[in-house]
Structure formats: structure tokens, C-alpha cells
Design a protein around this motif. Structure first.
Motif, PDB file in Angstrom:
ATOM      1  N   GLU A   1       0.829  -1.202   0.000  1.00  0.00           N
ATOM      2  CA  GLU A   1       0.000   0.000   0.000  1.00  0.00           C
ATOM      3  C   GLU A   1       0.867   1.257   0.000  1.00  0.00           C
ATOM      4  O   GLU A   1       0.611   2.205  -0.731  1.00  0.00           O
ATOM      5  N   GLY A   2       1.892   1.236   0.851  1.00  0.00           N
ATOM      6  CA  GLY A   2       2.788   2.378   0.942  1.00  0.00           C
ATOM      7  C   GLY A   2       3.484   2.649  -0.372  1.00  0.00           C
ATOM      8  O   GLY A   2       3.566   3.787  -0.840  1.00  0.00           O
ATOM      9  N   LEU A   3       3.979   1.597  -1.013  1.00  0.00           N
ATOM     10  CA  LEU A   3       4.696   1.774  -2.278  1.00  0.00           C
ATOM     11  C   LEU A   3       3.756   2.282  -3.361  1.00  0.00           C
ATOM     12  O   LEU A   3       4.116   3.129  -4.177  1.00  0.00           O
ATOM     13  N   LYS A   4       2.517   1.775  -3.341  1.00  0.00           N
ATOM     14  CA  LYS A   4       1.560   2.203  -4.370  1.00  0.00           C
ATOM     15  C   LYS A   4       1.143   3.650  -4.165  1.00  0.00           C
ATOM     16  O   LYS A   4       0.700   4.301  -5.111  1.00  0.00           O
ATOM     17  N   SER A   5       1.245   4.138  -2.916  1.00  0.00           N
ATOM     18  CA  SER A   5       0.814   5.516  -2.663  1.00  0.00           C
ATOM     19  C   SER A   5       1.784   6.525  -3.257  1.00  0.00           C
ATOM     20  O   SER A   5       1.464   7.700  -3.373  1.00  0.00           O
ATOM     21  N   ILE A   6       2.977   6.081  -3.638  1.00  0.00           N
ATOM     22  CA  ILE A   6       3.942   7.021  -4.213  1.00  0.00           C
ATOM     23  C   ILE A   6       3.592   7.245  -5.679  1.00  0.00           C
ATOM     24  O   ILE A   6       3.479   6.298  -6.447  1.00  0.00           O
ATOM     25  N   PRO A   7       3.373   8.507  -6.081  1.00  0.00           N
ATOM     26  CA  PRO A   7       2.910   8.761  -7.447  1.00  0.00           C
ATOM     27  C   PRO A   7       3.910   8.257  -8.492  1.00  0.00           C
ATOM     28  O   PRO A   7       5.119   8.295  -8.267  1.00  0.00           O
ATOM     29  N   SER A   8       3.373   7.805  -9.622  1.00  0.00           N
ATOM     30  CA  SER A   8       4.257   7.278 -10.655  1.00  0.00           C
ATOM     31  C   SER A   8       5.148   8.376 -11.221  1.00  0.00           C
ATOM     32  O   SER A   8       6.202   8.097 -11.780  1.00  0.00           O
ATOM     33  N   GLU A   9       4.730   9.655 -11.063  1.00  0.00           N
ATOM     34  CA  GLU A   9       5.570  10.756 -11.542  1.00  0.00           C
ATOM     35  C   GLU A   9       6.935  10.752 -10.854  1.00  0.00           C
ATOM     36  O   GLU A   9       7.944  11.099 -11.463  1.00  0.00           O
ATOM     37  N   VAL A  10       6.931  10.374  -9.557  1.00  0.00           N
ATOM     38  CA  VAL A  10       8.198  10.354  -8.833  1.00  0.00           C
ATOM     39  C   VAL A  10       9.123   9.302  -9.434  1.00  0.00           C
ATOM     40  O   VAL A  10      10.317   9.529  -9.619  1.00  0.00           O
ATOM     41  N   ARG A  11       8.540   8.150  -9.793  1.00  0.00           N
ATOM     42  CA  ARG A  11       9.365   7.094 -10.399  1.00  0.00           C
ATOM     43  C   ARG A  11       9.909   7.556 -11.742  1.00  0.00           C
ATOM     44  O   ARG A  11      11.063   7.328 -12.073  1.00  0.00           O
ATOM     45  N   GLN A  12       9.053   8.243 -12.529  1.00  0.00           N
ATOM     46  CA  GLN A  12       9.526   8.758 -13.823  1.00  0.00           C
ATOM     47  C   GLN A  12      10.641   9.765 -13.607  1.00  0.00           C
ATOM     48  O   GLN A  12      11.619   9.787 -14.349  1.00  0.00           O
ATOM     49  N   GLY A  13      10.464  10.616 -12.563  1.00  0.00           N
ATOM     50  CA  GLY A  13      11.500  11.602 -12.268  1.00  0.00           C
ATOM     51  C   GLY A  13      12.824  10.930 -11.959  1.00  0.00           C
ATOM     52  O   GLY A  13      13.878  11.385 -12.403  1.00  0.00           O
ATOM     53  N   LEU A  14      12.744   9.839 -11.200  1.00  0.00           N
ATOM     54  CA  LEU A  14      13.969   9.116 -10.854  1.00  0.00           C
ATOM     55  C   LEU A  14      14.640   8.576 -12.107  1.00  0.00           C
ATOM     56  O   LEU A  14      15.850   8.677 -12.275  1.00  0.00           O
ATOM     57  N   VAL A  15      13.828   8.001 -12.986  1.00  0.00           N
ATOM     58  CA  VAL A  15      14.383   7.493 -14.236  1.00  0.00           C
ATOM     59  C   VAL A  15      14.950   8.655 -15.045  1.00  0.00           C
ATOM     60  O   VAL A  15      16.027   8.554 -15.630  1.00  0.00           O
TER      61      VAL A  15
END
Lengths: 300, 274
Positions: A179-193
Motif C-alpha cells: 500500500e505504501g509503495l503504491k501511494s507514491i505517485p508514478s511521476e516520482v518514479r519517472q523523475g527518478l528514471v
């Protein structure tokens, strides 16, 4: 809007349309409200009565020769006084072993299913297994630990108890971490990439820290569950009248102590069981409140 | 109407320039769906290039090819050739992480990391192996993104506490800090108010001294204000009813807006459709 239309609306409001609520509807509303309140009362009745009984029967024993229940060992039959310091320590030890086993596996499983598996066959299968595992009766978890730890080590032990508890804690930890991991917006993951972080760098330095409040909540909830479990400990940790000297020996726990002492034919043992039950419930309530405050600190 | 499957016959607008990115006959598919078809397009160094066009014409899809962000979508497939300074970006030997360090990206919605303002910038630099004075780099990056004055007293605060416009400039600062050669911007102002938008646009003018910028925008005024070159994309129905995007026209910005060669460009920039 034209002038004409607004005139019409005024017409309707000033014109007499039935604004009175009929008596029948009022009474029906009162009846339904009463029913709902009654249902709420019935729903919280068990909790209320449990707390009442625990306080009534446990409180007096808890403060008899305070703090002897926290410092002394269980008394032999027909002897007054005594306490269950060994069981308090035992519950802490078995729960700690359970957490040490289930937290790393649980969190890493959640990281795989959410961050890397991203809905592939394996992560779907893992999620299905987690659901099944959370429905497994706790006595089965005890059997599992009996089979793989007690039988191979040759005796009952704190470790076996911890393994049994970890099986019960695992699904709770996996689910809250997911649940915690899913709450992080996918934009943040894209930003990391986008800044050229590898998956490992992204997960360890950004995703996981942001998930920590959820993981802490999961761990405390799992601990609350494990602290109250009796069945899986009955034939893994067993019981001991004495302070535990090593992790590979039988160990006393609060829940098993309650089980043993509540059915013992001695008044002192019975009242000790009440005191222990009160302590467990207070402990679980405290941990649940802690879990709530931890979740309140979440970032997203 | 141009036949989108052939290379435009007119001389390339960017012929005489120093080319950073070459796009040759690039098509992108999501599964069986063709999102963009046969794009030829060269990105000159230290210029701002804008991609405009109606929704669903594949401009963001093409933009995401330049830093291999489409790799994250399992069904995405890129054909044709994209060359970054004569290196094929889609060569199997190329590490996509390395590509993204050279070609940075600013996203549609501001997406600062859930860390302090300082760490937002330092993190990117650190994963890229920056060994120098971090304080100095953070200050320099924030100054370049015109955010230093607003944040110098609260570098330890969370980046999420900033306003939307400040967050977007923080994301730009974070991208500048890793010293890429190209910055991709995917509708960077679409979530910002007009004043923040102007600040980001001013920033782009400064940044093009040091970086090459490709910006996708729905806002034609924005394209005409910031871009040296503009590519107009359009979508067209393919056999079977699904639509594919293609590059209609790619020219110096003045000529796209004032003297477009194609009728559809003329219609779009004058607001008659799209």
C-alpha cells in the motif's frame, strides 16, 4: 440565463409546493436512526464487556504487591503471590524473532511486486499467495513451525515460536508495504528514471524512505497481532516456569500463560491470568495507537 | 497533404546547424497500435525546439524516445534510428541509464522527490557520480533555475512544500544539476499559472546558452515565444480506423507560424482546428 427563466424559478419557490415532511416520514426516520444506534451499541458491546471484565478482574491482581507481577516468576500451585515476568520477556522475545524474520522478507516481497514485477505473472501469484496466507488459521502456522523447526531441532524453543509468528506477520507486513509503495505517485518514479538513477538507487534512496511510515505501521500492526496469538505458540514455544536462558529452549509467553492459568483449578493462577490478559490488551491498544500516529506522518 | 511515409522533399530547416539528435524514419508502436509514423527530424545544438499539434498526435511519445523513457512501457517498440552525436541510442550495447544522464527530462506535472530542496538536487548529482562541492552545485543549479532567492533560507525544507511553479523550477534545477546536454520538457507549464509559466519561459531562453531544449507544448503562443524551431505533428486515420501521428512540418518557428507550407499547419496555428 435569461430573465424569463429566473422569473420561473422564483415562481416555483414562492408557489406552494409540499415543503412539509409528513409525520410518517419523520417517524420512519427516527425509527431507522434508532435501529442504527442500536446496531452500533451491539457491535461495540463485546469490546466494552471485555474491557470491563478485564479491568474488574485484572486490575486488583495487577496492583497486588505492585510491581510483583512484572518482576516475579509464576508461583507453584497453592502458593500466594508471584507474577509473570518470564512471560512478558518471552512475548517480547518471540515477537522480536517473528519481526526479524518477517520484516525483511515482507518488505522485499512488496518491493518486488510493486516496483519490479509491475503486475507480471509472478507478482500476481505472490499477491494471491499473500491473500491465502493471511487467511491461514494460526494453528496451521504453528504446525508449520513445529514441522520445520521443532522436529529438526529436537525440542520446543523460542525460535520455533518466532518462526510461527513470522508466518502470521508476513501477510500484514507485505500488504501495508505494498500500500505504501503504491501511494507514491508514478511521476516520482519517472523523475527518478529521468535523472538517470538506477532502479536500485531510486528504490533505496527515494521510494523506500517515503514508504517508511507505512512499513512502520505494518510492523506495529503485525506485532499487535502476534502478541495475542496463542495457538501457534502452544506446540512451538510451549511454556516455561522460569526465565528463558537461551533461544533454543521452551519459553513462556503471555498468551500461553493465560491459556494455562485460566483453566488451572487455583484461584491465584486464575487471577494472574486476568492480569496477564489486561496487560496484553493494553499492549495491543497502545501499539495500535502508535500505528495510527505513524501513518499520520506519511508523505503522500 | 504530405505523404507521411516519405521524407519531406524541402531542404531541412536545420541543415547548416550543429546537430545533436538525429531522428531517421522513426515509428513508435504500443503493441499493435502505431503511435507515430516515419518521423525524420534533426535537433540542432543550443536551440529550443518545440513540438506542437493536437492531442494524440504522438509528440510526447516521440519526446520520450529521446531518453528511452518508452523502455518502461513493456509493449512499446521503436523502429528507425535515433542518433545522439552519431551514437545510435537504441543500440543494444547502449545503457539506457547512461542515456538519461546525458538527456535530462522535465515532466508535465512537477514531481520533486519527497526530500528536502537541497537533497532533491544533490541526489541527482550524487547518483551521477558528482564528487565536487555539493553546496556550490546546489546553489548554482538553483540560481540557474531562478529559484535561489526564494529557497536559500529553507534548503532543508521538503521540496513538496513549495508551490507548483516553484516545484517545477526545482525539477528544472535538479535536471540542470546533472549537466545533461539535452533537456526534454513534456508540457512543463501545463500545470502552472501564467506568471510561473512566464518565469519558466524566461528560464528557457537562458538555458539554451548551455543546453539544447526540446519542448512539447499545447500552447502555440508558448511555442512562438520560446522556440527557434517548431515541428507540427498531426494525427490521421490509418487503414482500420486507428489513428497514427506523423510530423507534418518542421521549420524555423517564424515560418511555421507566418508562412506554413502545409494547409493543416496553417489551420492549426491560426486556430481553425485542433
Amino acid at each position: 440565463m435569461t430573465l424569463n427563466q429566473s422569473d420561473k424559478i422564483q415562481d416555483i419557490t414562492s408557489g406552494g409546493f409540499d415543503s412539509e415532511v409528513t409525520a410518517a416520514r419523520k417517524n420512519f426516520g427516527k425509527l431507522m436512526t434508532g435501529l442504527v444506534v442500536a446496531c452500533v451499541g451491539i457491535a461495540i458491546l463485546p469490546l466494552g464487556s471485555i474491557l470491563f471484565m478485564l479491568l474488574k478482574n485484572g486490575l486488583s491482581r495487577l496492583f497486588l504487591n505492585f510491581p510483583s507481577v512484572f518482576t516475579e516468576l509464576p508461583p507453584p500451585p497453592l502458593v500466594e503471590g508471584g507474577g509473570f515476568s518470564n512471560a512478558i520477556m518471552g512475548t517480547i522475545i518471540t515477537c522480536t524473532i517473528g519481526a526479524l524474520l518477517s520484516v525483511p522478507f515482507g518488505v522485499l516481497t512488496a518491493i518486488y511486486t510493486v516496483e519490479f514485477g509491475r503486475g507480471n505473472k509472478l507478482s500476481q501469484f505472490v499477491r494471491f499467495c499473500t491473500n491465502v496466507l493471511s487467511g491461514v488459521p494460526s494453528i496451521i502456522a504453528g504446525l508449520f513451525a513445529y514441522g520445520i523447526v521443532v522436529l529438526t531441532m529436537g525440542n520446543f524453543s523460542a525460535i520455533a515460536g518466532g518462526v510461527a509468528l513470522s508466518v502470521l506477520m508476513m501477510p500484514i507486513i507485505i500488504r501495508t508495504a505494498e500500500e505504501g509503495l503504491k501511494s507514491i505517485p508514478s511521476e516520482v518514479r519517472q523523475g527518478l528514471v529521468g535523472i538517470g538513477a538506477t532502479n536500485f538507487q531510486g528504490v533505496t534512496s527515494v521510494i523506500l524512505p517515503a514508504t517508511l511510515p507505512f512499513i512502520a505501521t505494518g510492523v506495529t500492526l503485525a506485532l499487535a497481532r502476534a502478541a495475542g496469538e496463542t495457538a501457534p505458540l502452544l506446540f512451538t514455544a510451549l511454556f516455561s516456569q522460569f526465565q528463558a536462558r537461551s533461544l533454543s529452549e521452551p519459553i513462556a509467553t503471555l498468551s500461553v500463560l493465560i491459556y494455562n492459568f485460566a483453566i488451572a483449578p487455583y484461584a491465584n493462577q486464575n487471577s494472574l491470568a486476568w492480569a496477564a490478559a489486561l496487560i496484553i490488551v493494553v499492549l495491543i491498544m497502545f501499539v495500535s495507537i502508535l500505528a495510527r500516529t505513524l501513518t499520520a506522518r506519511k508523505i503522500y | 497533404m504530405t505523404n507521411p511515409s516519405t521524407r519531406p522533399a524541402a531542404p531541412q530547416a536545420t541543415q547548416s546547424e550543429d546537430i545533436v539528435l538525429r531522428t531517421e524514419n522513426v515509428s513508435v508502436y504500443y503493441g499493435a497500435f502505431e503511435a507515430v509514423r516515419n518521423v525524420y527530424l534533426d535537433i540542432p545544438k543550443n536551440k529550443v525546439v518545440a513540438f506542437i499539434g493536437p492531442s494524440g498526435c504522438g509528440k510526447s511519445t516521440l519526446l520520450r524516445c529521446y531518453n528511452r523513457l518508452n523502455d518502461l512501457i513493456p509493449s512499446a517498440r521503436v523502429t528507425g534510428k535515433i542518433a545522439y552525436q552519431n551514437n545510435d541510442l537504441y543500440d543494444p550495447k547502449v545503457d539506457p541509464v547512461e542515456v538519461r544522464r546525458r538527456i535530462g527530462m522535465v515532466f508535465q506535472r512537477p514531481n520533486p522527490f519527497p526530500k528536502s530542496i537541497y537533497e532533491n538536487i544533490a541526489f541527482g548529482a550524487r547518483v551521477n557520480g558528482y564528487k565536487g562541492d555539493m553546496d556550490e552545485l546546489v546553489e548554482r543549479s538553483l540560481r540557474s533555475a531562478a529559484l535561489w532567492d526564494e529557497t536559500k533560507d529553507k534548503l532543508k525544507q521538503s521540496g513538496l512544500a513549495l508551490s507548483g511553479g516553484q516545484q517545477q523550477r526545482l525539477c528544472i534545477a535538479r535536471t540542470i544539476a546533472i549537466e545533461p546536454e539535452v533537456i526534454l520538457m513534456d508540457e512543463p507549464c501545463s500545470a502552472l499559472d501564467p506568471i510561473s509559466t512566464l518565469r519558466v519561459e524566461d528560464l528557457m531562453h537562458e538555458l539554451k546558452q548551455r543546453f539544447t531544449i526540446i519542448i512539447v507544448t499545447h500552447n502555440m503562443q508558448q511555442a512562438s515565444r520560446v522556440a527557434d524551431y517548431t515541428g507540427f505533428f498531426n494525427a490521421e486515420a490509418a487503414e482500420g480506423g486507428s489513428r497514427f501521428g506523423y510530423l507534418v512540418e518542421y521549420e524555423k518557428t517564424e515560418s511555421v507560424f507566418n508562412a506554413p507550407r502545409e494547409k493543416s499547419t496553417q489551420d492549426y496555428v491560426s486556430g481553425r482546428f485542433g
